[in-house]
Design a protein around this motif. Structure first.
Motif, short mmCIF file in Angstrom:
data_model
loop_
_atom_site.label_atom_id
_atom_site.label_comp_id
_atom_site.label_asym_id
_atom_site.label_seq_id
_atom_site.Cartn_x
_atom_site.Cartn_y
_atom_site.Cartn_z
N ASP A 22 10.01 1.99 0.84
CA ASP A 22 9.80 3.43 0.70
C ASP A 22 8.57 3.88 1.48
O ASP A 22 7.80 3.06 2.01
N ILE A 23 8.39 5.21 1.50
CA ILE A 23 7.36 5.82 2.35
C ILE A 23 6.41 6.64 1.49
O ILE A 23 6.82 7.30 0.53
N SER A 40 4.38 3.77 5.93
CA SER A 40 5.16 2.75 5.22
C SER A 40 4.30 2.12 4.12
O SER A 40 3.12 1.82 4.34
N ILE A 41 4.89 1.92 2.96
CA ILE A 41 4.17 1.33 1.84
C ILE A 41 4.21 -0.20 1.97
O ILE A 41 5.26 -0.79 2.19
N ALA A 42 3.05 -0.83 1.83
CA ALA A 42 2.95 -2.28 2.01
C ALA A 42 3.00 -3.05 0.70
O ALA A 42 2.95 -4.28 0.71
N SER A 43 3.08 -2.36 -0.43
CA SER A 43 3.03 -3.04 -1.72
C SER A 43 4.28 -2.71 -2.53
O SER A 43 5.09 -1.86 -2.16
N ILE A 44 4.42 -3.40 -3.66
CA ILE A 44 5.47 -3.11 -4.62
C ILE A 44 4.81 -2.73 -5.93
O ILE A 44 3.62 -3.05 -6.15
N PRO A 45 5.49 -2.03 -6.82
CA PRO A 45 4.85 -1.59 -8.07
C PRO A 45 4.19 -2.71 -8.85
O PRO A 45 3.16 -2.50 -9.51
N GLU A 46 4.77 -3.92 -8.78
CA GLU A 46 4.21 -5.05 -9.54
C GLU A 46 2.80 -5.42 -9.07
O GLU A 46 2.06 -6.08 -9.81
N ASP A 47 2.41 -4.99 -7.86
CA ASP A 47 1.06 -5.27 -7.38
C ASP A 47 0.01 -4.49 -8.16
O ASP A 47 -1.17 -4.86 -8.18
N GLY A 48 0.41 -3.38 -8.75
CA GLY A 48 -0.52 -2.56 -9.52
C GLY A 48 -1.24 -1.52 -8.69
O GLY A 48 -2.11 -0.81 -9.21
N TYR A 49 -0.90 -1.38 -7.42
CA TYR A 49 -1.50 -0.37 -6.57
C TYR A 49 -0.54 -0.07 -5.44
O TYR A 49 0.39 -0.82 -5.16
N VAL A 99 5.49 9.67 -3.16
CA VAL A 99 6.36 8.59 -2.69
C VAL A 99 7.72 9.17 -2.38
O VAL A 99 8.31 9.89 -3.19
N ARG A 100 8.22 8.89 -1.17
CA ARG A 100 9.54 9.38 -0.78
C ARG A 100 10.45 8.19 -0.54
O ARG A 100 10.10 7.22 0.15
N THR A 101 11.62 8.26 -1.15
CA THR A 101 12.56 7.16 -1.00
C THR A 101 13.06 7.05 0.43
O THR A 101 13.21 8.05 1.13
N LEU A 144 7.14 -4.39 6.26
CA LEU A 144 7.67 -5.74 6.13
C LEU A 144 7.03 -6.48 4.96
O LEU A 144 7.70 -7.26 4.26
N MET A 145 5.74 -6.25 4.71
CA MET A 145 5.07 -6.90 3.58
C MET A 145 5.71 -6.50 2.26
O MET A 145 5.90 -7.33 1.38
#
Length: 874
Positions: free
Chosen positions: A618-619, A681-690, A726-728, A753-754
Motif C-alpha cells: 500500500d501507499i 511506498s510503505i516499507a513496513s507492515i502493521p505488525e512492525d508497530g509503525y 494510507v491508500r490501498t 519490496l521490504m
C-alpha cells in the motif's frame, strides 16, 4: 522446487527426530567423559599412597588371590606404571560378561572400594544407544542418526549463499531480533558443529547397523575381522556389540578382561588345541618369567601392561600394553611372549598401523572425539551438548511459520441500490488502474449512476475483449496514465493487442475520464487520450469530450459527473470522497546513506494516533506543508498580523496563489487550495508497530527542497503531527498463495519490496529472490543487516546486488536479470510472481525490456494477464 523439498524434509525430520537426537546429544556428551568422571569421584579406588617398596608383580597378585580363594578364576592382571595408580585383577563373576574388574592396592593386594557411578553410566549408555527401550529403541536411535546425516547435508545446502562471507557463515548477530535472531542462531551454530555431527553420525551408525559397519570396512579398505562367539569360560564370554563398545571406553586398568578374549583368540589361531588345566604353580612360573623378561626385551616405555592368565600348555602369554603417551585410550599394543624361550614371538604396535586401520580399530574414540586429542574431544563434547539447541530453535521457527495470516481482499465500494429504472440504459464502466485510484473512481461513478436509477456494470479493462465493448454499446472508460505516458500495467496487454487494430465500434457510445498529473506535462493523461482516439477512429460515438483530472482534483471530477447527468438525463450527485488525512506522529528520521554520491535518503517512521491498518504494497499519501519561514514571508508580504491561528491555518495552504487577504476576516483562507500531497511506498507492515517510509531528499537550490521530500526530511518536526493517509494499492499486493516471488527494485524502491518481504515472512513463504541496485555498496546498501539476515536464514533464497558506481563498467539491476536468465526462467516456470518497485526511468523500463528479451513478449503478456507482473514505479 528441489530446494523447497529439501527444506520441508529438513524441518519435518527436525521436529520429529529432534527430541531423540537431543537426548542422544546430551547423554553422548556425558558418556564421552566417563573415564575422567569415574576417576574423579573414585579417588580412593584409583589412587593409593606410595610406600618405599616396589609394586607387587602379576605373579604375586595372582598367588595372593588364588591362595585366598582357590575357586577364584582370574582372567588377567594389569599393572599401571604410575606409582600411585591401583592395579586391576579381572576375575570371572556371574552377571559380568566381560569379567569383573577388581581394583587392588598394588603394594599390599588390599581390595579397594568398588567403583561408584558405574551404574549411572550404564544407564546413560543405554539411554544414548537404545533409549532404554531395547531393540526397538536401538532401531529408533539408528534411524534418527541417519536423519542427522540428512540434517547436516541439507542444512549446508539450504544455507549456501551466492556470495560467501565469513561473517555471514560464522558469527551470530545479537542485534537481530525475533525470528531473525532465532534463525541466525540455528544456522550459525549449526555451521560450527556441522563437521562434528557428521562424524558423530557416521561413526555412531557403526554401532547400530551391521550393513553400515561392513560398508565402512569396505570404504576404508580394511579387512573386517571375523567375530566369533567364544565358548563360556568360567563366567566370562564374548560380549555383544554394545558391551564391546562400552569396554572400548574403559581405562586400561579396567579392561584386564580383554586379555581373556585375546587368549581365546590365540587358542583359536592355534587350531583350538585341547586345553590343559595349568596348576597355580605353573601359572605363577609363566607370569614370573614373562614379567621378568618381556618389559626388558620390549625396551619401550609404557603406561600400563596387562598379562592374560595362560590356560594352555603352550609356554606363551598374551600381553596388552599402552604406550607412555598414547594417542587415545583405545590405542593399545599387543604381544605374544614365549616364556620358555624368553622370546617375543609376536608384536603389534598401534603406531605402526595405517590411518585407516587405526580408525577402524578405534571407532569409539573417533566417535567421542578422543581420537583427535583432548582439545578436539572437549569441543566435540560441547557440540554434542548443543544438540537440544537445534531442536528448540527448530520448533520455535516451525511454530512461527504456522502463524500464517491470510490477506483479506479489499471489499469493493458500491451501493446496494435496488430501485433501478427498468427503462434506463445500462452502462459498462471499464477502469485501467495502476495504484487503485481509477478503480475507486469507477466504483464511485457506478454508485452515482445507480443512485440515479441507471444500471451499471464495473470491470477492469484487462478483463474484457473488444467483443464485450461492442456488445455493451454504452461504455464509460476511467483510465490512468502510468510511467512515461503508458497504459497501467494491468491494461497494457489490452493496449498492445487492440489499440493498433481496427474494429467496427459504430454501435458504441462512450466517454473517457482521463487521470494524470500536470507535474508531468509531456505525458498528462496520455493513455486516456489514446483510448479516446482509438474509439473515435473505429467509429465509436463520443457522448462528451475527454474529461482530464489532475491528481484527483475535485473540480475536474465534478465536471465528469455533470457530463454524465447531461448524457443520461438524470439528476446525478457527484460521489467524491473527501481526502481525509489522519494525524501521525513522526518518531524517527535516520539518514541511510551518509557520504553518498547521490542525494540523501532517509528512513522515516510514524506512529499512528488512532487505529490503523494496511496491506503490504500500500501507499502513504502525505499532505505537504510550508516551512515557518515561508509562512512568515507570506504574512510579511501581505502585511498581516502573525497570530498563532493564522500561522496554523496557512501551514498546508498553497501560498503561491493570487489573492487579496483580509487581516480582520480569515474567511479568505478557504479560497486557498491545499498544497499537493505526495505518495510514498510503505516499507513496513502493521505488525512492525509503525509506518515506515524511505524518502530521497530532492534539493532544488541551496535553500530550496522538493515539496514532499523537503517537508518530510527537513521541515516536519517531532513535536507536531503529520497529516497522512494510507491508500490501498491492490495491484501491488501479494498474490494470496505460497508461490515463488521475485522482487526487483532500486533506490527508494526498496521500501515497497521490504513490506512485501516482511509480509511473506509473516506468512512463512520462503521462496523469495531479491534483485536490488544502488550506487555504492559501502554507503548506499539500504537495510543491509536485514537483507543479509534474511539471506542467511533462507527467507531470501537469492540476494543479487548491483552497485553501479563500484566498478568502471556500470552495472544495473536489469543486467542481473539478464545474467540470471536460466534461474529466472525456472522460477517463472514454477509459477513465480514478479514485483518491481522504483524509478520508472532507467530501472523499471530497463527491467521490462530485459524481462521481455529473456522471456519473450508472449510470455510477458501471459504474466500480465495472470497478474504475475506487478509494478509500483514512479
Amino acid at each position: 522446487m528441489f530446494k523447497k523439498v529439501f527444506f520441508q524434509l529438513h524441518w519435518f525430520m527436525g521436529i520429529t527426530a529432534g527430541l531423540v537426537l537431543s537426548i542422544m546429544g546430551v547423554t553422548g556428551a556425558i558418556y564421552s567423559y566417563e573415564q575422567q568422571i569415574l576417576k574423579w569421584i573414585n579417588q580412593d579406588s584409583y589412587v593409593v599412597a606410595v610406600p618405599e617398596q616396589a609394586k607387587l608383580t602379576p605373579a604375586e597378585l595372582y598367588s595372593h588371590f588364588s591362595q585366598q580363594d582357590p575357586t577364584l578364576q582370574i582372567n588377567s592382571v594389569t599393572i599401571v606404571n604410575e606409582p600411585s595408580a591401583s592395579s586391576t585383577v579381572n576375575i570371572a563373576k556371574e552377571g559380568h560378561r566381560r569379567g569383573y574388574n577388581m581394583l587392588v592396592n598394588p603394594y599390599t593386594a588390599e581390595v579397594l572400594p568398588e567403583i561408584r557411578g558405574e551404574g549411572f553410566f550404564e544407564f546413560v549408555e543405554d539411554l544414548h544407544r537404545r533409549l532404554t527401550a531395547g531393540e526397538i529403541g536401538k532401531q529408533i536411535t539408528g534411524a534418527c542418526v541417519l536423519m542427522l546425516i540428512y540434517f547436516v547435508l541439507s542444512g549446508i545446502y539450504l544455507r549456501w549463499p551466492k556470495k560467501h562471507s565469513l561473517r555471514q557463515w560464522l558469527f551470530v548477530k545479537p542485534k537481530l531480533k525475533g525470528r531473525n535472531f532465532i534463525w541466525d542462531l540455528h544456522a550459525v551454530i549449526g555451521t560450527w558443529v556441522v563437521l562434528f555431527y557428521l562424524i558423530f553420525a557416521v561413526t555412531g551408525l557403526y554401532f547400530s547397523y551391521d550393513w553400515w559397519r561392513s560398508g565402512m570396512f569396505k570404504v576404508m579398505g580394511v579387512e573386517r575381522p571375523q567375530m566369533q562367539q567364544p565358548p563360556m569360560q568360567g563366567g566370562g564370554q564374548g560380549a555383544p556389540q554394545g558391551q564391546q563398545a562400552r569396554d572400548e571406553g574403559r581405562p586400561q586398568g579396567e579392561r584386564a578382561q580383554g586379555g581373556e578374549r585375546n587368549r581365546q583368540g590365540a587358542d583359536r589361531a592355534n587350531g583350538q588345541k585341547e586345553k590343559v588345566q595349568l596348576s597355580p604353580e605353573q601359572i605363577n612360573t609363566a607370569l614370573t618369567a614373562t614379567w621378568a623378561q618381556f618389559p626388558q626385551q620390549l625396551n619401550r616405555e609404557y603406561s600400563s601392561m596387562t598379562l592374560n592368565i595362560p590356560k594352555s600348555a603352550d609356554p606363551k602369554v598374551e600381553i596388552q600394553f599402552v604406550d607412555a603417551e598414547p594417542q587415545h585410550e583405545r590405542a593399545r599394543n599387543s604381544a605374544t611372549f614365549n616364556y620358555a624361550d624368553d622370546n617375543i614371538e609376536k608384536l603389534e604396535l598401534y603406531e605402526d598401523k595405517k590411518l585407516n586401520e587405526k580408525i577402524m580399530s578405534s571407532m569409539l574414540p573417533v566417535h567421542r572425539g578422543s581420537f583427535m586429542g583432548e582439545p578436539y574431544q572437549f569441543v566435540a563434547m560441547l557440540a554434542s551438548l548443543a544438540m537440544p539447541l537445534f531442536f528448540i530453535t527448530g520448533w520455535m521457527l516451525y511454530l512461527k511459520r504456522r502463524k500464517q495470516k491470510r490477506l483479506t481482499r479489499e471489499a469493493k465500494q458500491g451501493s446496494n441500490v435496488v430501485n433501478l429504472d427498468p427503462n434506463a440504459e445500462s452502462w459498462m464502466i471499464l477502469y485501467a488502474s495502476q495504484t487503485g485510484t481509477a478503480e475507486q473512481i469507477a466504483y464511485n461513478t457506478s454508485t452515482a449512476l445507480q443512485q440515479a436509477g441507471t444500471p451499471t456494470q464495473v470491470k477492469a479493462l484487462k478483463d474484457v475483449s473488444v467483443a464485450d465493448i461492442q456488445q455493451a454499446q454504452r461504455v464509460l472508460f476511467v483510465a490512468s496514465t502510468y510511467g512515461t505516458g503508458d497504459a497501467p500495467d494491468l491494461a497494457s496487454n489490452f493496449a498492445k493487442k487492440h489499440l493498433k487494430q481496427s474494429f467496427d465500434l459504430s454501435a458504441v457510445k462512450f466517454a473517457v475520464l482521463a487521470l494524470g498529473s500536470k507535474e508531468y506535462p509531456d505525458t498528462f493523461c496520455t493513455f486516456g487520450h489514446e483510448l479516446n482516439l482509438w474509439l473515435q477512429s473505429n467509429q465509436a460515438h463520443s457522448v462528451m469530450d475527454v474529461v482530464e483530472v489532475d491528481n484527483g482534483n475535485t473540480a475536474d471530477l465534478e465536471r465528469w459527473y455533470a457530463g454524465l447527468a447531461s448524457v443520461t438525463g438524470s439528476e446525478i450527485q457527484a460521489v467524491i470522497p473527501e481526502k481525509t488525512f489522519d494525524q501521525w506522529q513522526l518518531i524517527s528520521r535516520e539518514l541511510l546513506n551518509p557520504n553518498s554520491l547521490g542525494e540523501p535518503t532517509f528512513d522515516l517512521k510514524f506512529k499512528a494516533l488512532h487505529a490503523e491498518t494496511w496491506h503490504a504494497g500500500d501507499i502513504a499519501e502525505v499532505q505537504c506543508g510550508n516551512s515557518v519561514e515561508r509562512i512568515a514571508l507570506f504574512i510579511e508580504h501581505h502585511q498581516l498580523d502573525a497570530t498563532e491561528s493564522l500561522v496554523y491555518a496557512l501551514r498546508y495552504k498553497d501560498l503561491t496563489q493570487s489573492i487579496q487577504p483580509d487581516s480582520n476576516d480569515l474567511a479568505w483562507i478557504e479560497q486557498l487550495s491545499n498544497l499537493p500531497s505526495r505518495e510514498y511506498s510503505i516499507a513496513s507492515i502493521p505488525e512492525d508497530g509503525y509506518l515506515q517510509l524511505v524518502v530521497r531528499q530532492k534539493q532544488i537550490s541551496d535553500n530550496e527542497f522538493g515539496l514532499g521530500s523537503g517537508w518530510l526530511t527537513v521541515l516536519a518536526s517531532f513535536d507536531e503531527n503529520v497529516p497522512l493517509r494510507v491508500r490501498t494499492n491492490p495491484s501491488f499486493h501479494l498474490i494470496d498463495d505460497n508461490r515463488p516471488a521475485i522482487f526487483i527494485g532500486n533506490g527508494t524502491g526498496i521500501a515497497g519490496l521490504m513490506s512485501l518481504l516482511k509480509q511473506r515472512q509473516q506468512l512463512g513463504y520462503s521462496q523469495n529472490w531479491l534483485i536490488f541496485g544502488e550506487r555504492q555498496q559501502s554507503v548506499d546498501y539500504f537495510y543491509q543487516a536485514q537483507l543479509e539476515a534474511w539471506h542467511q536464514d533462507g527467507h531470501l533464497q537469492h540476494l543479487d546486488l548491483a552497485f553501479s558506481r563500484d566498478q568502471e563498467q556500470r552495472v544495473y539491476v536489469q543486467h542481473l536479470v539478464m545474467e540470471h536468465e536460466e534461474r529466472l526462467k525456472q522460477w517463472i516456470a514454477d509459477g513465480a510472481v514478479i514485483y518491481v518497485c522504483g524509478s520508472i526511468e532507467g530501472m523499471a523500463s530497463g527491467v521490462d525490456q530485459a524481462l521481455t528479451e529473456t522471456l519473450g513478449e508472449e510470455y510477458m503478456t501471459t504474466l500480465r494477464e495472470e497478474s504475475r507482473y506487478r509494478r509500483d514505479v514512479y
